[in-house]
Design an enzyme around this catalytic site. Structure first.
Site, short mmCIF file in Angstrom:
data_model
loop_
_atom_site.label_atom_id
_atom_site.label_comp_id
_atom_site.label_asym_id
_atom_site.label_seq_id
_atom_site.Cartn_x
_atom_site.Cartn_y
_atom_site.Cartn_z
CB THR A 1 -9.29 3.60 -3.48
OG1 THR A 1 -9.52 2.20 -3.34
CG2 THR A 1 -9.75 4.32 -2.23
CG ASP B 1 -7.46 -5.45 -5.59
OD1 ASP B 1 -6.43 -5.10 -5.00
OD2 ASP B 1 -8.00 -4.75 -6.49
CG LEU B 2 -8.61 -1.55 -0.56
CD1 LEU B 2 -9.89 -1.75 0.24
CD2 LEU B 2 -7.53 -0.93 0.33
CG ASP B 3 -6.62 0.53 -3.85
OD1 ASP B 3 -7.24 1.23 -3.05
OD2 ASP B 3 -5.42 0.23 -3.70
CD GLU C 1 -6.46 -8.01 -8.06
OE1 GLU C 1 -6.79 -6.99 -8.69
OE2 GLU C 1 -5.60 -8.00 -7.18
CG ASP C 2 -9.65 -3.35 -9.79
OD1 ASP C 2 -8.80 -3.89 -9.05
OD2 ASP C 2 -9.60 -2.14 -10.10
CB SER D 1 -4.27 -4.28 -0.84
OG SER D 1 -4.00 -3.00 -1.37
CB ALA D 2 -0.11 -3.60 -4.52
CE LYS E 1 -2.68 -7.71 -5.67
NZ LYS E 1 -3.87 -6.90 -5.39
CE LYS F 1 -8.36 0.56 -13.06
NZ LYS F 1 -9.64 0.13 -13.64
#
Ligand code: G6P
Ligand code: MG
Length: 222
Positions: free
Chosen positions: A16, A8-10, A170-171, A115-116, A146, A44
């Site tokens: 971010t 995942d990115l953010d 993932e966060d 990422s979304a 997600k 999120k």
């Protein structure tokens, strides 16, 4: 060894997640809605429009907004976000992340982004990490966001790798749910209150260690 890592990115690669939060907060304040960090956990990992819908539900008088008005609000949020994200650079890569990427690359394991965000490619570029990623799944490729597993499935299918041999990081609770539903090994970054469903949990990215993740992954698959 697993064959693919999907990041995942953010909130995993860079903070971010905090910028999305601040941008939503600013937008919400403009329409007299306030929400806290706990509510933000629900935003999120989910798409821009879905996030907006959740925020609008906090004030029933706003549910009558038509689609055009909603799109305007969503665009405004993105303007706020882009302002905040303007200065993102190499130094904003969270601790431990580049080290982990290097370890994975060294073992010839594939790396994907899941990422979304419509801004994902741009953020990765600003961070100077583009060359690590063999494949990027962003909002443009995903129909069901997600917690649907599609984001992670698309990445695994691109490489033709069985889901059991993939690891997702993932966060967001929605993200962990998506990874689990894809039958992949889920690594959570955050607190047990939010991410209790993760197969393996670390409290922050500095605790992401290649050998440790592999060990936990092997234990589960044996
Ligand atoms: C990620 C973030 C969410 C964000 C979504 C859409 O999943 O975790 O907080 O709302 O991407 O991002 P975008 O940049 O397209 O608005
Ligand atoms: Mg995230």
């Amino acid at each position: 060894y697993p064959k693919v890592f999907i990041f995942d990115l953010d909130g995993v690669i860079t903070d971010t997640a905090e910028l999305h939060y601040l941008a939503w907060k600013k937008l919400a304040e403009g329409i007299n809605i306030s929400f806290d960090k706990q509510f933000n956990e629900r935003l999120k990992g989910i798409s821009r429009m879905e996030s907006l819908e959740l925020i609008l539900q906090l004030d029933t008088s706003l549910l009558k907004l038509d689609n055009e008005q909603k799109v305007k609000l969503a665009n405004k949020k993105n303007e706020y976000y882009l302002e905040l994200a303007e200065t993102i650079n190499k130094e904003d890569v969270l601790p431990g992340v580049e080290d982990l990427l290097k370890h994975i690359k060294k073992q010839n394991i594939k790396i994907a982004l899941g990422s979304a965000s419509e801004n994902a490619k741009n953020v990765v570029k600003k961070l100077g990490l583009s060359s690590y990623f063999d494949y990027i799944v962003d909002a443009s490729k995903v129909k069901k966001g997600k917690p649907d597993p599609e984001t992670f499935i698309i990445a695994a299918d691109y490489f033709g790798i069985p889901y059991k041999e993939c690891i997702g990081i993932e966060d967001a609770a929605a993200g962990i749910e998506a990874i689990n539903k894809a039958n992949m090994f889920s690594v959570g970054v955050g607190s047990v209150e939010n991410l209790s469903q993760a197969n393996y949990l670390v409290e922050d990215t500095s605790k992401l260690n290649f050998e440790e993740i592999i060990k936990k992954y092997s234990d589960k698959n044996s």
